[in-house]
Structures are given as C-alpha cells and as structure tokens.
Design a protein around this motif. Structure first.
Motif, short mmCIF file in Angstrom:
data_model
loop_
_atom_site.label_atom_id
_atom_site.label_comp_id
_atom_site.label_asym_id
_atom_site.label_seq_id
_atom_site.Cartn_x
_atom_site.Cartn_y
_atom_site.Cartn_z
N HIS A 38 0.82 -1.21 0.00
CA HIS A 38 0.00 0.00 0.00
C HIS A 38 0.85 1.26 0.00
O HIS A 38 0.42 2.29 0.52
N ARG A 39 1.99 1.18 -0.61
CA ARG A 39 2.83 2.37 -0.80
C ARG A 39 2.53 2.89 -2.21
O ARG A 39 3.28 2.68 -3.16
N TRP A 40 1.39 3.57 -2.33
CA TRP A 40 0.84 3.90 -3.63
C TRP A 40 1.67 4.91 -4.40
O TRP A 40 1.77 4.81 -5.64
N ALA A 41 2.25 5.86 -3.73
CA ALA A 41 3.07 6.86 -4.44
C ALA A 41 4.28 6.19 -5.08
O ALA A 41 4.59 6.44 -6.26
N LEU A 42 4.98 5.35 -4.33
CA LEU A 42 6.14 4.67 -4.89
C LEU A 42 5.72 3.75 -6.03
O LEU A 42 6.39 3.68 -7.07
N ALA A 43 4.62 3.03 -5.84
CA ALA A 43 4.13 2.14 -6.89
C ALA A 43 3.82 2.92 -8.17
O ALA A 43 4.13 2.48 -9.28
N ALA A 44 3.22 4.09 -8.01
CA ALA A 44 2.88 4.90 -9.18
C ALA A 44 4.12 5.42 -9.90
O ALA A 44 4.17 5.42 -11.13
N VAL A 45 5.11 5.86 -9.15
CA VAL A 45 6.34 6.37 -9.78
C VAL A 45 7.05 5.26 -10.54
O VAL A 45 7.49 5.44 -11.69
N LEU A 46 7.15 4.09 -9.94
CA LEU A 46 7.81 2.97 -10.61
C LEU A 46 7.02 2.51 -11.83
O LEU A 46 7.61 2.18 -12.87
N ALA A 83 -5.44 8.39 -4.38
CA ALA A 83 -6.05 8.00 -5.65
C ALA A 83 -5.39 8.69 -6.83
O ALA A 83 -5.26 8.11 -7.92
N GLY A 84 -4.99 9.92 -6.66
CA GLY A 84 -4.39 10.67 -7.77
C GLY A 84 -3.13 10.02 -8.32
O GLY A 84 -2.82 10.17 -9.52
N TRP A 85 -2.43 9.30 -7.47
CA TRP A 85 -1.20 8.66 -7.92
C TRP A 85 -1.46 7.62 -9.01
O TRP A 85 -0.58 7.36 -9.85
N THR A 86 -2.64 7.03 -9.01
CA THR A 86 -2.93 5.97 -9.98
C THR A 86 -3.00 6.50 -11.41
O THR A 86 -2.96 5.72 -12.36
N LEU A 87 -3.11 7.83 -11.58
CA LEU A 87 -3.17 8.42 -12.92
C LEU A 87 -1.80 8.78 -13.47
O LEU A 87 -1.66 9.02 -14.67
N LEU A 88 -0.81 8.81 -12.61
CA LEU A 88 0.53 9.24 -13.02
C LEU A 88 1.10 8.40 -14.17
O LEU A 88 1.75 8.95 -15.07
N PRO A 89 0.93 7.07 -14.19
CA PRO A 89 1.55 6.27 -15.27
C PRO A 89 1.08 6.61 -16.67
O PRO A 89 1.72 6.20 -17.65
N ALA A 90 -0.01 7.35 -16.80
CA ALA A 90 -0.47 7.72 -18.14
C ALA A 90 0.38 8.82 -18.77
O ALA A 90 0.32 9.05 -19.98
N LEU A 91 1.20 9.50 -17.98
CA LEU A 91 1.95 10.65 -18.49
C LEU A 91 2.97 10.29 -19.57
O LEU A 91 3.02 10.96 -20.61
N PRO A 92 3.84 9.28 -19.39
CA PRO A 92 4.81 9.00 -20.46
C PRO A 92 4.18 8.65 -21.80
O PRO A 92 4.59 9.20 -22.83
N PRO A 93 3.18 7.74 -21.86
CA PRO A 93 2.56 7.49 -23.17
C PRO A 93 1.92 8.74 -23.76
O PRO A 93 1.98 8.95 -24.98
N ALA A 94 1.30 9.56 -22.91
CA ALA A 94 0.69 10.80 -23.41
C ALA A 94 1.75 11.75 -23.96
O ALA A 94 1.58 12.34 -25.03
#
Length: 407
Positions: A200-208, A246-257
């Motif tokens: 449940h370390r969501w920020a780290l999971a999102a960055v990775l 919850a906002g962290w879950t959207l971060l991975p969309a940035l590189p493809p975008a």
C-alpha cells in the motif's frame, strides 16, 4: 492462511486486497542470505549465456567457410536491439526521415524509455552493445530480487523465492533478459512497483509504474492492475486516508501521453507508434479467432519455412499458457493479476497473427510464482519442468544468438 489458491496463495491480508506489513526502512535494502543466493544464481545463469554466445560464434557462423568469428558481443545485437541502438544514437527522425521515407524502419513503434537510458549509459560505456548488456544485467538483478520477495509474500514455503527465480531464469525465452531488449528493464520497474502496491505504498508504486510505461506499453496494463488493487484495498477498509492516494494511480499515463504528443508534433499522428507497429509487425486489429486461425495456418499450414513455422508453434503454445493462467487467476479471484495478464493477451492476441507472445511470458510474474508453488507441493513437477525447459531454453538461446530467431 487463505485457501483461495494452492498455486498462488496470498499472505494473510485484509479482505479483497493484498497487503504486506511495512518493513523498517533499513530492511528494505538489506539482502538476506537467501537473496544473496538468488543473485549468485542470476550471475551464474548470465555466465552460462555468455559462454553459449562465445561458442555459438565459432560453431554457427553466419556463412559457411568463414575463417574469423564475429565480434564478441555481436550475438546479443539482434533485431529489436538494433532498433533501440538506432533510436539512441540517431533519434526517432534523423535528418528529417520518417514514415514518409521509403524503407523506413518504423522505429517510432518503440517507446523512448530504454533508448534514453541507453544513450545515457553510452556516455560512460563507449560500446553500444556493451552499454545495452550492462543495462539488462543490472535491471535483471533488480528484477529477480523483487520477484523473490513477491514470491515469499505469496507462498509460505521456505525457499519459495529461490524456486520462483530458478524457474523464471530457466524459462524458454530467458535469453531476452540478457540481450539489449526491454524485458529486464521493464521488470526492474514493474516488480518493485507491484511489491510497493502490495504494501500500500501507492506513491512509490505509481512512480515505478510510470517509469515502466516509459519503457513499454505493458506498463499501462500494470497501471490498470495496480489501480484495481487500489480500489480493492479501499473496499477492504482503506478509508479516507487511502483515497487521498487515488491521484497517484493516474501518473503512469503521463509517459505514453507525452510520447504521443511528441510523435504528433513530428508526424501529425497522435497514434504514430501504434500505426508503426501495424506497418512493421502486422499488428492491425483482428478478432481473437482470426488471429488464432492465421497463426495456426503459419504454424501447421505449410505456408511458412520450418523456422518460421516453429516460431508460430511457440506463439500458439505461449497463448495457451496465458489463457490457462488467466483462467486460474479468475478462478482464485486474483483479480488484479488476472487483469494484467488478460490485457497483455488481448493486445498480443488481436493482431493479424501472434507476435512476441513467448517473450511476454517473462512479464507474467504470477505464472512463475504459480509454477514454483506447484513444484514445492509436487516435487516431481520440478524434475519434469527442468527436463523440458533445459533443452527448449538452450534451443531458443542458440536461435537468437546465431541470428536464426526470426525463422
């Protein structure tokens, strides 16, 4: 202990979510004796591949009658590795070339994360191939350590992590973890991301995961699985504090975008990477049954040379393994893992015919954990697996290292 799955048994968790108790900060980076054994195993398998590559240069030259061998690292610089090298060295659109140029190599099909890192490492390591091998070697070490830790979280048996890594490193397509391909680098981000999400370390999971989406489109499948794991954790009692992440879950969309924006600026096409795959690798959309039929024809219809027919047979076998894995995960209600593998299968199984499904098995960590669980409970399975995997792995490694992989 949960009885949801004898093959993928999770640790005691809150309802509907996988969670692992937080570790002390110092313990996160301390290697246990078992993890040091995993690294030794990883090193030994790398050495065995390098030895195989060395002898392959002498025994299987590209042309008969030659009196000199290829350069030492040449066996590893094949196919996609050349695409990444060209991107890292020359960029995506060198000298104004692009999809409008005759003979274009469709390099925009490949995401920029690996070429960017390759160019950075090349500033220190002058040889491009050596730089790629260094990236894959270091990333692979991170990946196997993370895989061992995930396996220990799922399986109670002693030695579960080591067993999982053994099966993984002896998998049929393991040679691609050592070459200048993206599998090792992606797993070096994806597996620690999953481990962080389990805790449940969501920020780290999102960055990775964001780093993973810069390397492969598969990162989006991982992001979907982690997003579902997040929702299940909220449902299981995470409460308002969990929703703040919850906002962290959207971060991975940035590189493809960002990559799509870059390609649009140069080509006028927001989906240029997808269209490049369609032009170069027959990844136009077809229904799953059409893709299966076309691959079956390539494998058994006598329309291809024996080398290509063998590749198509391997594609079919890998697809069946993936479908069986998804069915097992759904049956055991391992919903996030099922979503991850199912999205991968959908992406690979809706082209004109199957391409790269065997390589994709390297990214399905539930598969290797499940096989490890089976081998721990059924000792005979390990013997059967090794007897089958050893010759197949050697064959695939030789076909790649000698330039015969694509037929």
């Amino acid at each position: 202990m949960s009885t949801l799955s004898p093959g993928l048994r999770p640790p005691p968790v809150r309802p509907a979510a996988v969670a692992v108790a937080p570790e002390p900060r110092a313990a996160r980076f301390r290697l246990s004796p078992a993890e040091r054994d995993v690294l030794w195993l990883y090193l030994l398998t790398r050495i065995s591949l390098w030895i195989t590559a060395h002898f392959a240069r002498w025994l299987f030259p590209a042309q008969s009658g030659v009196r000199e061998t290829a350069p030492v690292l040449a066996p590893f610089q094949r196919w996609d590795a050349n695409h990444y090298l060209h991107i890292a060295r020359d960029g995506y659109f060198p000298a104004g070339a692009g999809p409008w140029t005759s003979g274009w190599d469709n390099r925009e099909a490949f995401f920029p994360g690996y070429p960017f890192l390759l160019r950075a490492v090349h500033t220190v390591v002058p040889d491009w191939t050596a730089a790629g091998l260094l990236i894959s070697s270091a990333a692979g070490a991170v990946a196997v350590l993370a895989l061992a830790r995930i396996a220990r979280a799922y399986l109670p048996e002693e030695g579960a992590g080591h067993r999982t890594v053994v099966l993984f490193l002896l998998s049929p397509c393991a040679v691609f973890l050592a070459a200048g391909y993206t599998e090792a680098l992606f797993l070096a981000f994806a597996l620690p991301a999953w481990l962080a999400a389990m805790k449940h370390r969501w920020a780290l999971a999102a960055v990775l995961t964001t780093l993973g989406t810069a390397v492969r489109v598969s990162g989006l499948f991982l992001a979907a699985a982690i997003g579902l794991l997040f929702l299940l954790s909220v449902r299981g009692g995470g409460g308002r504090r969990t929703w703040r992440s919850a906002g962290w879950t959207l971060l991975p969309a940035l590189p493809p975008a960002a990559y799509s924006w870059y390609l649009h600026a140069h080509t006028g096409d927001w989906m240029a990477w997808k269209h490049a795959q369609e032009r170069g690798w027959y990844r136009t959309f077809h229904t799953p049954w059409e893709a299966w039929a076309n691959t079956w024809t390539g494998a058994f219809g006598g329309t291809q040379s024996t080398g290509y027919a063998f590749m198509f047979q391997a594609e079919l076998a890998a697809m069946l393994v993936g479908l069986a894995l998804v069915a097992l995960l759904v049956r055991r209600r391992r919903w996030p893992e099922a979503v991850y593998v199912a999205l991968s299968l959908w992406a690979l199984g809706t082209s004109y015919w199957y391409t790269s499904v065997p390589r994709a098995t390297l990214l399905w960590w539930p598969l290797w954990i499940g096989l490890a669980a089976l081998s721990l409970r059924r000792p005979w399975f390990r013997t059967v697996y090794l007897c089958v995997a050893a010759p197949v792995t050697t064959l695939v490694a030789l076909t790649f290292l000698t330039g015969r992989w694509a037929g």
